[in-house]
Write a protein that holds these residues in place. Sequence first.
Motif: not given
Lengths: 195, 333
Positions: A37, A148, A151-152, A155-156, A158-160, A162, A174, A178
């Motif tokens: 991010m 935009l 940033t989207i 965020s995705i 960083e979530k992925l 895990l 991946i 996305v």
Amino acid sequence: MDFTKLLELVVSASLINNFVFTRFLGLCIFFGVSKRMETAVGMSITFVSVMVISAAVSWLIFFGLMVPLDITFLRIVVFIGVVAALVQTADTIMKKTSPVLYHKLGIYLALITTNCIILAVPLINAGEGYSFIEALAFGLGSGLGFALALTIMASIREKLELADVPRPFRGLPIAFVVAGLIALAFTGFSGLITL
Amino acid sequence: MAGEKKEHELIVSVSPHVKGEETVSRIMWSVSLALLPAFLMSLYYFGPGALFVTALCVITSVLAEYLYQKALEKKITVSDGSSFLTGLLLGMNLPPSLPFYIPIAGSFMAVVITKQLFGGLGYNIFNPALIGRAFLLITWPKAMTIWKEPTAIFVALDAKTTATPLGILKEEGIGKLLEAFGDKSNLYMQLLLGNRAGSVGETSVVALLLGAAFLLYRRYITWHIPLSFLGTVALIAWVFGGKGAFFTGDPVIHLLSGGLILGAFFMATDYVTCPSIRKGQIIFGIGCGAVTMLIRLKGGYPEGVMFAILIMNCFAPLIDRAVKTVPFGTVKK
């Protein structure tokens, strides 16, 4: 000045005809710096500023110099020169003011020079014959749209981090999936504003 | 304690120590049960076609998950009901008459690409059933927009095709819609019951609300997303939905038609793909409503619920970041 037209230009360039998700331009930086991010936000700010300034400068050169001299066929070379000079300036400023971010962005900062969006915007501005203010609005919209998207994506991703993604798909593959799925979602905007 | 051994007196375990009875599979099967009334209504109105499409989606979704997990030597989690629910939702979002390969492709896209590639249940970014449907709509735009006229007779072999109410509203305006249904009260009545063309499971508002009430009562879903979603749609429909003047639109038609009820209660509320903080959920719902109405009123498609939820799915991780509460006493850097 028609305010609605300007607003439409900004919204259309940033959301509806988002360069990354509907025209698949500027992908190398998009995938390169969307891993974190922090770098994504840094790149977004740099990108928007370079975009708006380059749209303004190339508009002035195109309509002030090249059209009167009838050398519009040189526009690609000239625009690349303008962008390169601006990126070099941003590069030098950033090295002084924010060395940490400078090192995190690394090669991608210099790669803004060859970014397709940053070249596409002056070319479209010239081709469509936008006025100076319209060219600025279009540049701003495109820059914001890229910010935009970045940033989207960050965020995705960083979530992925895990997630238990199958090994061959980890990292870049991946991210491409996305991006494809986001593009699928953004097709819903198609036909919304036709410019 | 002189060497006295007391068994089971002190149990060392990791948290959580107090466990509820709710499990993933229990919630998944309950949501599937909540969809049953709407599915039965669709059988009544659309006949064997609805059964065929939905069953095919369910079977291929479960099978796709099983084969994927088998092939990658992962733990088989088919019995948790999540792929069953994905298949059911996908089937209920498709038109009732389709060639067999379309639902199969949709199931593959939903279960394998959207869910399993991202690491399985709990990690997917997008709602699998909706990605499946969006993919099908773009790949087979013609077949995916052939709407069967409801017949209310179980074996009607010569089915007629027609446009959905939202399609009519978009192409020909409200006058034509009223002409087709008689007067306004009859239109509302038929929309509530589900006696109109549309996707398999989206038409019967009463049956869907029954299922939604069950989920709300069991607290499997909360009011935040559905209410902010529906409220935004109603508000925008009322203000901008009319012809010419502001505040002349008809919010009821927009609320009752399309996949709004199904989407707002059953798909936008998917735990995995919506923000997990309440404040974020309200922002998510408002965003869904705004994008839905933007597409319905100005966009190229007559219906925007699916795209709206998918677009807001992209923003969900960002919303969660933005509304994250700061622990008390944190010093701002």
